[in-house]
Design a protein around this motif. Structure first.
Motif, mmCIF file in Angstrom:
data_model
loop_
_atom_site.group_PDB
_atom_site.id
_atom_site.type_symbol
_atom_site.label_atom_id
_atom_site.label_comp_id
_atom_site.label_asym_id
_atom_site.label_seq_id
_atom_site.Cartn_x
_atom_site.Cartn_y
_atom_site.Cartn_z
ATOM 1 N N LYS A 1 0.818 -1.216 0.000
ATOM 2 C CA LYS A 1 0.000 0.000 0.000
ATOM 3 C C LYS A 1 0.856 1.272 0.000
ATOM 4 O O LYS A 1 0.339 2.359 -0.279
ATOM 5 C CB LYS A 1 -0.949 0.005 1.193
ATOM 6 N N GLN A 2 2.107 1.158 0.389
ATOM 7 C CA GLN A 2 3.076 2.264 0.331
ATOM 8 C C GLN A 2 2.538 3.526 1.025
ATOM 9 O O GLN A 2 2.679 4.649 0.529
ATOM 10 C CB GLN A 2 3.469 2.544 -1.121
ATOM 11 N N VAL A 3 1.960 3.333 2.199
ATOM 12 C CA VAL A 3 1.374 4.445 2.947
ATOM 13 C C VAL A 3 2.441 5.431 3.417
ATOM 14 O O VAL A 3 2.144 6.605 3.690
ATOM 15 C CB VAL A 3 0.556 3.910 4.144
ATOM 16 N N GLU A 4 3.694 4.994 3.466
ATOM 17 C CA GLU A 4 4.780 5.892 3.860
ATOM 18 C C GLU A 4 4.918 7.091 2.924
ATOM 19 O O GLU A 4 5.562 8.097 3.262
ATOM 20 C CB GLU A 4 6.107 5.127 3.935
ATOM 21 N N GLY B 1 3.106 12.852 13.640
ATOM 22 C CA GLY B 1 1.948 13.738 13.754
ATOM 23 C C GLY B 1 0.660 13.162 13.215
ATOM 24 O O GLY B 1 -0.415 13.739 13.428
ATOM 25 N N ALA B 2 0.721 12.043 12.521
ATOM 26 C CA ALA B 2 -0.497 11.437 11.981
ATOM 27 C C ALA B 2 -1.323 10.812 13.102
ATOM 28 O O ALA B 2 -0.787 10.317 14.104
ATOM 29 C CB ALA B 2 -0.158 10.382 10.938
ATOM 30 N N VAL B 3 -2.628 10.831 12.934
ATOM 31 C CA VAL B 3 -3.544 10.195 13.878
ATOM 32 C C VAL B 3 -3.919 8.823 13.331
ATOM 33 O O VAL B 3 -4.434 8.718 12.211
ATOM 34 C CB VAL B 3 -4.821 11.039 14.066
ATOM 35 N N PHE B 4 -3.645 7.773 14.091
ATOM 36 C CA PHE B 4 -3.967 6.408 13.681
ATOM 37 C C PHE B 4 -5.233 5.969 14.420
ATOM 38 O O PHE B 4 -5.260 5.888 15.640
ATOM 39 C CB PHE B 4 -2.807 5.465 14.002
ATOM 40 N N GLY C 1 -2.704 -3.526 10.061
ATOM 41 C CA GLY C 1 -1.916 -4.431 9.234
ATOM 42 C C GLY C 1 -0.481 -4.500 9.703
ATOM 43 O O GLY C 1 -0.085 -3.829 10.666
ATOM 44 N N PRO C 2 0.329 -5.302 9.029
ATOM 45 C CA PRO C 2 1.689 -5.569 9.500
ATOM 46 C C PRO C 2 2.620 -4.365 9.468
ATOM 47 O O PRO C 2 3.663 -4.381 10.128
ATOM 48 C CB PRO C 2 2.181 -6.662 8.538
ATOM 49 N N SER C 3 2.282 -3.313 8.744
ATOM 50 C CA SER C 3 3.171 -2.149 8.649
ATOM 51 C C SER C 3 2.844 -1.064 9.668
ATOM 52 O O SER C 3 3.487 -0.004 9.659
ATOM 53 C CB SER C 3 3.102 -1.544 7.241
ATOM 54 N N GLU C 4 1.892 -1.316 10.550
ATOM 55 C CA GLU C 4 1.426 -0.235 11.420
ATOM 56 C C GLU C 4 2.538 0.346 12.289
ATOM 57 O O GLU C 4 2.685 1.578 12.394
ATOM 58 C CB GLU C 4 0.282 -0.717 12.315
ATOM 59 N N VAL C 5 3.338 -0.497 12.907
ATOM 60 C CA VAL C 5 4.394 0.006 13.792
ATOM 61 C C VAL C 5 5.383 0.862 13.018
ATOM 62 O O VAL C 5 5.759 1.965 13.449
ATOM 63 C CB VAL C 5 5.119 -1.170 14.487
ATOM 64 N N THR C 6 5.793 0.392 11.859
ATOM 65 C CA THR C 6 6.738 1.146 11.027
ATOM 66 C C THR C 6 6.138 2.480 10.600
ATOM 67 O O THR C 6 6.810 3.516 10.617
ATOM 68 C CB THR C 6 7.115 0.329 9.780
ATOM 69 N N LEU C 7 4.861 2.468 10.222
ATOM 70 C CA LEU C 7 4.220 3.688 9.739
ATOM 71 C C LEU C 7 4.039 4.715 10.846
ATOM 72 O O LEU C 7 4.109 5.929 10.591
ATOM 73 C CB LEU C 7 2.873 3.353 9.111
ATOM 74 N N ARG C 8 3.829 4.282 12.057
ATOM 75 C CA ARG C 8 3.718 5.238 13.163
ATOM 76 C C ARG C 8 4.996 6.042 13.316
ATOM 77 O O ARG C 8 4.955 7.228 13.680
ATOM 78 C CB ARG C 8 3.367 4.517 14.464
#
Length: 387
Positions: A226-229, A260-263, A248-255
């Motif tokens: 998904k390349q959310v980064e 400043g993003a709200v998850f 999903g599996p990328s949540e920790v990395t994306l945080r």
């Protein structure tokens, strides 16, 4: 018609394949047809057995299903437990036989669908295969190779079907370019009652953006493909609030990658519709979408869209009218597109209104009737050959 839907995923799973299979089953029931769903079991949908080894109907989460659901034992995909892979089982062929199917519908065939295709062929029952997942793109993302192998598997499964239904023009061209025969276009519907601009919630907006910032949102799985980064640049824009919905599996990395993003985690149903309508800009970042249902849901919610100029979004987003298409994998282009919309409320309003108008006729009822038309054509062709 008596239809067996063999699907690689089904609610309570939350993904495009599961949602489309559910909507298909609902529409068939509403039109007076008789569907049966065969799907992998999940921890929330155990494969308890009744008399004679038949799974109980209407049990647990499947109690809300529009028709009977037969669950096949499955295991979580290593490293991605949200995805379940069906184990070898005789239940697929038994279900098709017991239901006296006129046609077999294969939703995103990969593992369970392969067994469904084999059973249909052995029983002489026509099959329609619905292409939904860019397996070749996933192979590239997760393994760095294997694209050719993935296309060989796709071709072998879909070539055995009486008809393959592609969700977008880009997907149709990909399938034909890789030798898949008998491909037709079948897009996806959107719930224009649930997803609508009137669900915009000012109290939610104040909660997410206390200083009144424009809210930029992503909704979907948090996974490498998904390349959310690519939203990192948008997070750096002054006066913009980025909101991420999904897990999903990328949540920790994306945080860590999106300061400043709200998850918000996974949200569904009316709550998700409220979030969609409360956004100012919707961004999809993944370049491997065969359709991209969240883009349609954002448009139905009256929200302008930023998406990659690749795959399904090419059919959905009218660049400069309902949103902006950007080069795939280009974080700078995503940032600039977000900023151009965040800084211009009038442009956002115009794009959002045009997006809503574009999708108003794309209901699941209209799309479901198209699917029934495909079934009828396949059955008619089989009858003509037999004669």
């Amino acid at each position: 018609m008596r239809v067996v839907i063999v699907t690689e995923s089904f609610p309570p799973d939350v993904n495009g394949v599961a949602h489309c299979a559910l909507q298909t089953a609902r529409h068939l029931v509403e039109r007076g047809h008789a569907p049966l769903v065969v799907a992998p079991a999940s921890p929330k949908s155990p494969t308890s057995l009744g008399q004679g080894g038949a799974p109980f109907a209407g049990q647990g989460p499947d109690a809300l299903a529009p028709c009977r659901v037969i669950r096949v034992p499955s295991l979580p995909l290593p490293g991605y437990p949200q995805v379940r892979v069906a184990l070898p089982s005789r239940r697929v062929a038994a279900a098709i036989t017991e239901h006296r199917a006129d046609i077999v519908h294969l939703a995103g065939p990969f593992v369970l669908g392969v067994r469904g295709m084999a059973a249909a062929a052995r029983l002489g029952i026509p099959a329609v295969a619905v292409y939904q997942t860019d397996l070749a793109g996933y192979a590239r993302t997760y393994m760095g190779a294997g694209e050719a192998t993935a296309w060989r598997r796709i071709r072998s499964v879909h070539a055995a079907a009486d008809r393959t239904l592609a969700p977008s023009t880009a997907a149709l061209h990909d399938l034909e370019a890789h030798g898949v025969p008998r491909v037709r276009l079948w897009p996806r519907g959107v719930d224009t009652v649930r997803f609508r601009p009137e669900h915009r919630d000012e109290s939610l907006r104040r909660e997410l953006a206390p200083n009144g910032e424009p809210i930029v949102g992503y909704v979907g799985r948090l996974a490498p493909e998904k390349q959310v980064e690519l939203l990192a640049g948008a997070c750096g824009l002054r006066g913009v609030r980025v909101v991420v919905v999904g897990d999903g599996p990328s949540e920790v990395t994306l945080r860590g990658a999106l300061p400043g993003a709200v998850f918000l985690g996974r949200r569904t149903g009316d709550e998700l519709a409220r979030i969609f309508a409360s956004l100012d800009v919707f961004v999809h970042t993944g370049p491997f979408e065969t359709f991209c249902q969240t883009v349609q849901e954002a448009m139905a919610s009256g929200v302008p869209v930023v998406a990659p100029a690749a795959g399904g979004p090419l059919d959905l987003v009218a660049h400069g009218r309902t949103g902006l298409l950007v080069p795939p994998r280009d974080a700078g282009a995503v940032r600039d597109a977000v900023w151009s919309l965040a800084a211009d409320p009038a442009l956002r309003a115009a794009y959002g209104a045009a997006g809503r108008a574009t999708v108003e006729g794309r209901t699941w009822a209209a799309v479901g009737d198209q699917l029934i038309g495909h079934y009828a054509e396949v059955l008619s062709a089989r009858t003509a050959v037999a004669a």
